[in-house]
Design an enzyme around this catalytic site. Sequence first.
Site, PDB file in Angstrom:
ATOM      1  N   LYS A 163      19.802  75.204  66.423  1.00  0.00           N
ATOM      2  CA  LYS A 163      19.754  73.872  66.449  1.00  0.00           C
ATOM      3  C   LYS A 163      20.062  73.559  67.792  1.00  0.00           C
ATOM      4  CE  LYS A 163      24.481  72.975  64.876  1.00  0.00           C
ATOM      5  NZ  LYS A 163      24.693  72.474  66.021  1.00  0.00           N
ATOM      6  N   CYS A 189      30.151  69.304  63.660  1.00  0.00           N
ATOM      7  CA  CYS A 189      28.821  69.712  62.984  1.00  0.00           C
ATOM      8  C   CYS A 189      29.152  70.877  61.851  1.00  0.00           C
ATOM      9  CB  CYS A 189      28.589  71.247  63.800  1.00  0.00           C
ATOM     10  SG  CYS A 189      28.125  70.320  65.881  1.00  0.00           S
ATOM     11  N   ASP A 228      23.705  76.413  67.883  1.00  0.00           N
ATOM     12  CA  ASP A 228      23.849  75.225  68.848  1.00  0.00           C
ATOM     13  C   ASP A 228      22.967  75.773  70.673  1.00  0.00           C
ATOM     14  OD1 ASP A 228      23.755  73.258  68.629  1.00  0.00           O
ATOM     15  OD2 ASP A 228      25.883  73.123  69.758  1.00  0.00           O
ATOM     16  N   ASP A 251      28.051  77.378  64.182  1.00  0.00           N
ATOM     17  CA  ASP A 251      28.272  77.329  65.417  1.00  0.00           C
ATOM     18  C   ASP A 251      29.333  78.361  65.719  1.00  0.00           C
ATOM     19  OD1 ASP A 251      25.612  75.324  65.235  1.00  0.00           O
ATOM     20  OD2 ASP A 251      26.598  74.386  65.719  1.00  0.00           O
TER      21      ASP A 251
END
Length: 230
Positions: free
Chosen positions: A123, A168, A55, A15
């Site tokens: 994701k 994350c 993300d 991310d």
Amino acid sequence: MAANSEFKPAIIVVDFQEDFCPPNGSLAVPQGRAIAPTINSLLSLPFTIKIATRDNHPPNHVSFAENHPGAVAFQSRHTIIHPTDPSRSDTTLLWPTHCVQGTPGAELVPELDVSKVNVVVDKGMNPDVEMYSAFWDPFRVSVSSLGEALKKAQVTDVFVVGLAADFCVKATAESAVEEGYRTYIVEEGTRAVMKEAWEAEGKREVEKKGIKFVSADGHEIQRVKDLAEA
């Protein structure tokens, strides 16, 4: 997984996106951009596979405080009920709206050398569940293509960098251990949202789960470098 005598390392860049970076990110991690040189240096090494995750939320994502009347980002919590099994639940912290599909904030930062990345895994696309781990959400309702990519490459060891260390990155590393990989977090390649809590307690909790913190100059990364001469 490949035999123990083999060493097939993967790097997962978690991310590294505009909304997680200063100066304009809606959920900016302090010094988030500072990890770019370390990550690009690692991406130049002969990892078996190099993966970046993103993300990629819909606007109605359950983790956004603005989708819950009266909720306050960074303070309010919300209990998510399993979509098909009401007996299971997961409580999550609510965040500012971030990394919305198709917005500039969802883009990987331009400092990241994506030419060296083999696979990009999205994701967090299911609006009904939170998904810190790049492998799956806590209920495993949403499972990304990450696990399959690692298996296909016959990976043995996973090195994790990116943002944020205490959410994350941590969750992705924990899932990698659960999948049976030797797992490392490269310290110079990540930053935490809540640095003090991460340094005081978070890292110890992660280490208890079998994850090792390593340096970009350490012998674990040297093993990756040595693959170029193998």
